[in-house]
Each structure stands twice: as structure tokens, then as C-alpha cells.
Motif scaffolding. Structure first.
Motif, PDB file in Angstrom:
ATOM      1  N   MET A   1      -0.052  -6.730   8.208  1.00  0.00           N
ATOM      2  CA  MET A   1       0.112  -6.930   6.763  1.00  0.00           C
ATOM      3  C   MET A   1      -1.236  -6.846   6.035  1.00  0.00           C
ATOM      4  SD  MET A   1       3.254  -6.868   6.578  1.00  0.00           S
ATOM      5  CE  MET A   1       3.261  -6.966   4.775  1.00  0.00           C
ATOM      6  N   ALA A   2      -2.317  -7.245   6.715  1.00  0.00           N
ATOM      7  CA  ALA A   2      -3.645  -7.091   6.111  1.00  0.00           C
ATOM      8  C   ALA A   2      -3.960  -5.613   5.924  1.00  0.00           C
ATOM      9  CB  ALA A   2      -4.705  -7.757   6.983  1.00  0.00           C
ATOM     10  N   LEU A   3      -3.614  -4.794   6.913  1.00  0.00           N
ATOM     11  CA  LEU A   3      -3.818  -3.347   6.785  1.00  0.00           C
ATOM     12  C   LEU A   3      -2.934  -2.776   5.679  1.00  0.00           C
ATOM     13  CD1 LEU A   3      -3.917  -2.240  10.546  1.00  0.00           C
ATOM     14  CD2 LEU A   3      -5.849  -2.449   8.971  1.00  0.00           C
ATOM     15  N   ALA A   4      -1.710  -3.291   5.585  1.00  0.00           N
ATOM     16  CA  ALA A   4      -0.768  -2.789   4.584  1.00  0.00           C
ATOM     17  C   ALA A   4      -1.255  -3.060   3.166  1.00  0.00           C
ATOM     18  CB  ALA A   4       0.607  -3.413   4.798  1.00  0.00           C
ATOM     19  N   HIS A   5      -1.977  -4.147   2.969  1.00  0.00           N
ATOM     20  CA  HIS A   5      -2.468  -4.507   1.636  1.00  0.00           C
ATOM     21  C   HIS A   5      -3.861  -3.944   1.338  1.00  0.00           C
ATOM     22  CE1 HIS A   5       0.749  -7.628   1.865  1.00  0.00           C
ATOM     23  NE2 HIS A   5       0.812  -7.383   0.568  1.00  0.00           N
ATOM     24  N   GLU A   6      -4.519  -3.387   2.354  1.00  0.00           N
ATOM     25  CA  GLU A   6      -5.862  -2.840   2.138  1.00  0.00           C
ATOM     26  C   GLU A   6      -5.776  -1.537   1.352  1.00  0.00           C
ATOM     27  OE1 GLU A   6      -9.875  -1.618   4.717  1.00  0.00           O
ATOM     28  OE2 GLU A   6      -8.128  -2.501   5.704  1.00  0.00           O
ATOM     29  N   GLU A   7      -6.661  -1.363   0.395  1.00  0.00           N
ATOM     30  CA  GLU A   7      -6.662  -0.157  -0.425  1.00  0.00           C
ATOM     31  C   GLU A   7      -7.267   1.019   0.350  1.00  0.00           C
ATOM     32  OE1 GLU A   7      -5.387   0.446  -3.398  1.00  0.00           O
ATOM     33  OE2 GLU A   7      -4.554  -1.592  -3.394  1.00  0.00           O
ATOM     34  N   PRO A   8      -6.648   2.204   0.247  1.00  0.00           N
ATOM     35  CA  PRO A   8      -7.198   3.395   0.913  1.00  0.00           C
ATOM     36  C   PRO A   8      -8.410   3.934   0.166  1.00  0.00           C
ATOM     37  CG  PRO A   8      -5.227   3.980  -0.327  1.00  0.00           C
ATOM     38  CD  PRO A   8      -5.361   2.469  -0.427  1.00  0.00           C
ATOM     39  N   SER A   9      -9.539   3.276   0.321  1.00  0.00           N
ATOM     40  CA  SER A   9     -10.736   3.578  -0.456  1.00  0.00           C
ATOM     41  C   SER A   9     -11.563   4.721   0.103  1.00  0.00           C
ATOM     42  CB  SER A   9     -11.619   2.322  -0.531  1.00  0.00           C
ATOM     43  OG  SER A   9     -12.025   1.944   0.775  1.00  0.00           O
ATOM     44  N   GLY A  10     -11.330   5.056   1.371  1.00  0.00           N
ATOM     45  CA  GLY A  10     -12.134   6.087   2.005  1.00  0.00           C
ATOM     46  C   GLY A  10     -13.341   5.545   2.739  1.00  0.00           C
TER      47      GLY A  10
ATOM     48  N   MET B   1       0.834  -1.190   0.000  1.00  0.00           N
ATOM     49  CA  MET B   1       0.000   0.000   0.000  1.00  0.00           C
ATOM     50  C   MET B   1       0.871   1.242   0.000  1.00  0.00           C
ATOM     51  SD  MET B   1      -2.710   1.290   2.940  1.00  0.00           S
ATOM     52  CE  MET B   1      -1.363   1.736   4.044  1.00  0.00           C
ATOM     53  N   GLU B   2       0.532   2.241  -0.823  1.00  0.00           N
ATOM     54  CA  GLU B   2       1.227   3.515  -0.822  1.00  0.00           C
ATOM     55  C   GLU B   2       0.390   4.527  -0.039  1.00  0.00           C
ATOM     56  OE1 GLU B   2       4.143   4.527  -2.027  1.00  0.00           O
ATOM     57  OE2 GLU B   2       4.667   2.511  -2.668  1.00  0.00           O
ATOM     58  N   THR B   3       0.962   5.136   0.967  1.00  0.00           N
ATOM     59  CA  THR B   3       0.261   6.108   1.772  1.00  0.00           C
ATOM     60  C   THR B   3       0.833   7.489   1.493  1.00  0.00           C
ATOM     61  OG1 THR B   3       0.033   4.429   3.492  1.00  0.00           O
ATOM     62  CG2 THR B   3      -0.443   6.696   4.118  1.00  0.00           C
ATOM     63  N   ARG B   4       0.108   8.305   0.744  1.00  0.00           N
ATOM     64  CA  ARG B   4       0.627   9.613   0.352  1.00  0.00           C
ATOM     65  C   ARG B   4       0.168  10.719   1.301  1.00  0.00           C
ATOM     66  NH1 ARG B   4       3.429   9.284  -4.023  1.00  0.00           N
ATOM     67  NH2 ARG B   4       3.129   7.581  -5.478  1.00  0.00           N
ATOM     68  N   THR B   5      -1.004  10.606   1.856  1.00  0.00           N
ATOM     69  CA  THR B   5      -1.485  11.553   2.844  1.00  0.00           C
ATOM     70  C   THR B   5      -2.145  10.783   3.957  1.00  0.00           C
ATOM     71  OG1 THR B   5      -3.598  11.790   1.693  1.00  0.00           O
ATOM     72  CG2 THR B   5      -1.865  13.383   1.141  1.00  0.00           C
ATOM     73  N   SER B   6      -2.270  11.441   5.103  1.00  0.00           N
ATOM     74  CA  SER B   6      -2.878  10.778   6.244  1.00  0.00           C
ATOM     75  C   SER B   6      -4.344  10.489   5.968  1.00  0.00           C
ATOM     76  CB  SER B   6      -2.752  11.687   7.478  1.00  0.00           C
ATOM     77  OG  SER B   6      -3.431  11.141   8.572  1.00  0.00           O
ATOM     78  N   ASN B   7      -4.770   9.262   6.238  1.00  0.00           N
ATOM     79  CA  ASN B   7      -6.175   8.889   6.141  1.00  0.00           C
ATOM     80  C   ASN B   7      -6.481   7.904   7.262  1.00  0.00           C
ATOM     81  OD1 ASN B   7      -5.559   6.151   5.104  1.00  0.00           O
ATOM     82  ND2 ASN B   7      -4.903   7.252   3.273  1.00  0.00           N
ATOM     83  N   ALA B   8      -7.742   7.548   7.405  1.00  0.00           N
ATOM     84  CA  ALA B   8      -8.140   6.676   8.513  1.00  0.00           C
ATOM     85  C   ALA B   8      -7.378   5.356   8.502  1.00  0.00           C
ATOM     86  CB  ALA B   8      -9.644   6.424   8.457  1.00  0.00           C
ATOM     87  N   LEU B   9      -7.166   4.803   7.314  1.00  0.00           N
ATOM     88  CA  LEU B   9      -6.461   3.528   7.205  1.00  0.00           C
ATOM     89  C   LEU B   9      -4.989   3.670   7.565  1.00  0.00           C
ATOM     90  CD1 LEU B   9      -6.265   0.557   6.394  1.00  0.00           C
ATOM     91  CD2 LEU B   9      -6.010   1.300   4.014  1.00  0.00           C
ATOM     92  N   SER B  10      -4.313   4.680   7.044  1.00  0.00           N
ATOM     93  CA  SER B  10      -2.884   4.834   7.318  1.00  0.00           C
ATOM     94  C   SER B  10      -2.630   5.119   8.796  1.00  0.00           C
ATOM     95  CB  SER B  10      -2.279   5.953   6.456  1.00  0.00           C
ATOM     96  OG  SER B  10      -2.796   7.217   6.800  1.00  0.00           O
ATOM     97  N   ARG B  11      -3.566   5.813   9.441  1.00  0.00           N
ATOM     98  CA  ARG B  11      -3.411   6.067  10.877  1.00  0.00           C
ATOM     99  C   ARG B  11      -3.622   4.794  11.691  1.00  0.00           C
ATOM    100  NH1 ARG B  11      -5.912  10.814   9.061  1.00  0.00           N
ATOM    101  NH2 ARG B  11      -7.999  10.029   9.561  1.00  0.00           N
ATOM    102  N   GLU B  12      -4.570   3.957  11.276  1.00  0.00           N
ATOM    103  CA  GLU B  12      -4.767   2.676  11.958  1.00  0.00           C
ATOM    104  C   GLU B  12      -3.533   1.791  11.786  1.00  0.00           C
ATOM    105  OE1 GLU B  12      -8.068  -0.920  12.346  1.00  0.00           O
ATOM    106  OE2 GLU B  12      -7.829   0.100  10.426  1.00  0.00           O
ATOM    107  N   LEU B  13      -2.960   1.779  10.593  1.00  0.00           N
ATOM    108  CA  LEU B  13      -1.750   1.012  10.344  1.00  0.00           C
ATOM    109  C   LEU B  13      -0.597   1.543  11.181  1.00  0.00           C
ATOM    110  CD1 LEU B  13       0.036  -0.994   8.830  1.00  0.00           C
ATOM    111  CD2 LEU B  13       0.186   0.672   6.947  1.00  0.00           C
ATOM    112  N   GLY B  14      -0.433   2.865  11.213  1.00  0.00           N
ATOM    113  CA  GLY B  14       0.634   3.459  12.010  1.00  0.00           C
ATOM    114  C   GLY B  14       0.501   3.135  13.484  1.00  0.00           C
ATOM    115  N   ASP B  15      -0.728   3.142  13.973  1.00  0.00           N
ATOM    116  CA  ASP B  15      -0.983   2.803  15.374  1.00  0.00           C
ATOM    117  C   ASP B  15      -0.589   1.358  15.653  1.00  0.00           C
ATOM    118  OD1 ASP B  15      -2.431   3.152  18.042  1.00  0.00           O
ATOM    119  OD2 ASP B  15      -3.631   1.557  17.134  1.00  0.00           O
TER     120      ASP B  15
END
Length: 285
Positions: free
Chosen positions: A75-84, A1-15
Motif C-alpha cells: 500500500m505504501a508503493l500504491a500511494h507513492e507518486e511516480p516521480s521518476g 496511484m494511477e499507473t498509465r505506463t510501465s515505470n520503475a515504481l509500477s514494476r516494483e509494485l507489480g512484483d
């Protein structure tokens, strides 16, 4: 997954990455040296504001020797698409352990909640929550977690809570008159709670309950509970739609002072019911 800006998914992954690193009790400087990363890269990855490939994430998780369950989750979060729009499963009426929910409540600047048939989870007493969950497996743990979630408002820089409640929730008896009496007192003294009476014509935007959270540094997130799953949305379109819903709530609801008067009336009503119940049971005994 590419995270270009902060979103709900990228913050959950970071946590999740941050929690895995803390569990490893590995010195940060040692980890950075082994990975060849800067402190800034790690920090931005853990806050969800850094581009990250799945290879980078796998390397980090490998270095901290995450447990298999944690590794698979990350890894499941890492592969999930940032769909919104993100679906997260949980027990019926038991979403309290969802990290995406807890994380965003703790980060929120404002929380606007709307419920139609139950008291909002962040306003429930322990007995009300316990009665609502019934004998479901893990219910007692979920009650404790729900009570812990409410402490977010006790923090010095905690979110400002605004809650809107449809009158049907006052009529629905959960756990008996004693539980409802204590719950009415909770609403009466809590503050920031406004009632929508039966006599109000509800706009279509208020057909379903939701929680809308705003933040100081990123886009709002809306949370919608649907039985055994919850949906989190942070698209531009959903944000505009739920902003309008919050405006509609403010427009049709009673004032806080008027709402408190209604809560006081219901507290008195349930107080009489519990006294009558006690008297009847005492006579039978």
C-alpha cells in the motif's frame, strides 16, 4: 496511484503483488472469479503496465490475505507518486536485498556500471564483499545475496555487463593482500571490465558512481548508491544524462586488453605482498 505506463515504481509494485499472490497459493482462476477481473488485467497489473487504483490494489491484497508487513509495503508503493526518482533505504554498503534493484537487474538487457573507489558489487568476490561490509548486522546474509545477484549473468538470456573501474579501487586494500589478489584474478578473467587510469582527465559526468540499465521493453533505469540509501531514476532527462556518461566512460577508459594487463600486474603485486605477509607471520610464529 494511477499507473498509465510501465515505470520503475509500477514494476516494483507489480512484483510485490505477484509475490503476495504466490505466497497465498490461491488458484488464479478462483482469485479472478472473486475479483471479477480478467486474466489480462491481473497480468498487466503484476508487470506494471496496467492502470490501477489504490482500491483495486487493496482488493487484490485483501483477497490473497497478505501478511501485515507485506500489506503495508504494497500500500505504501500504491500511494507513492511516480516521480521518476525513487529513494530506497538500506544498510550502509548493503543494498543487495532491494527488490527494485534485483528486479531490474534480472530484467535488464545491458548493465553499465561505474565505480570510483571500490570494485563494483556485481564483480566482487565473496571475501572482498565480506571485508567491505565488516561486522555490520546481517552482513553474511548480504554477502550471500550479492553472490546470488551475480548469477544473473549466467542465465542464457542474461544481461550484457559492461563495467568501468577507476584505478583508485585497485590501490584501496580491502581485507588484506590475499583478498585483493583473488579479487584481481576475478577482474582479470571476468571480461567486460575496463579501467580508467589516474592519468585520465575525468569529465564532470563521471564524478559519482552509477549503474545504468537498459531493457528490451521499457525506459532505462539508473541506480545510484548513497551510503544508507539508493536512488533509482527513470526520467527522460536522467536517461539522456547517464547515456552521455556511459559514452564518456567508453571514450576515456583503457581497452579490455589493456585493462587486463593492468589487472595482471596488480594480481602479481598483491601476490608478492601476501607471500611477504605469510613469511613475516611465519617467522613471528
Amino acid at each position: 496511484m494511477e499507473t498509465r505506463t510501465s515505470n520503475a515504481l509500477s514494476r516494483e509494485l507489480g512484483d510485490a503483488l505477484r509475490r503476495a499472490r504466490y505466497r497465498a497459493q490461491l488458484k488464479t482462476n478462483t482469485l479472478l472469479a472473486e475479483l471479477g477481473w480478467s486474466a489480462g488485467k491481473l497480468s498487466k497489473l503484476e508487470t506494471g503496465t496496467r492502470n490501477a487504483s489504490t482500491d483495486d490494489i487493496a482488493r487484490l491484497v485483501g483477497h490473497v490475505r497478505a501478511e501485515p508487513e507485506m500489506y503495508e509495503h504494497i500500500m505504501a508503493l500504491a500511494h507513492e507518486e511516480p516521480s521518476g526518482h525513487y529513494v530506497r533505504p538500506h544498510g550502509v554498503a548493503m543494498p543487495d536485498s532491494l527488490r527494485m534493484l534485483i528486479l531490474h537487474e534480472q530484467m535488464a538487457k545491458t548493465i553499465c556500471g561505474y565505480e570510483g573507489f571500490v570494485i563494483p558489487g556485481l564483480l566482487q568476490t565473496a571475501d572482498y564483499a565480506r571485508a567491505l561490509m565488516g561486522d555490520a548486522e546481517g552482513a553474511e546474509s548480504a554477502v550471500a545475496t550479492r553472490m546470488a545477484r551475480q548469477k544473473v549473468f549466467d542465465r542464457p538470456l542474461g544481461p550484457r555487463g559492461r563495467f568501468y573501474l577507476y584505478e583508485a579501487a585497485l590501490h584501496r586494500v580491502v581485507g588484506g593482500p590475499q583478498v585483493m589478489y583473488e579479487q584481481m584474478l576475478q577482474l582479470l578473467f571476468r571480461g567486460g571490465v575496463r579501467l580508467i587510469p589516474f592519468t585520465t582527465t575525468l569529465p564532470r559526468s563521471l564524478n559519482s558512481p552509477f549503474t545504468y540499465m537498459t531493457f528490451a521493453d521499457h525506459f532505462p533505469v539508473t541506480y545510484v548508491e548513497c551510503g544508507p540509501v539508493s536512488l533509482f531514476l527513470d526520467t527522460f532527462e536522467s536517461t539522456k544524462a547517464f547515456q552521455r556518461s556511459c559514452n564518456d566512460l567508453a571514450r576515456v577508459a583503457l581497452s579490455e586488453e589493456q585493462s587486463r594487463s593492468v589487472f595482471a600486474e596488480w594480481a602479481d603485486r598483491y601476490d608478492r605482498l601476501r607471500e611477504a605477509k605469510f613469511a613475516t607471520e611465519g617467522e613471528v610464529a
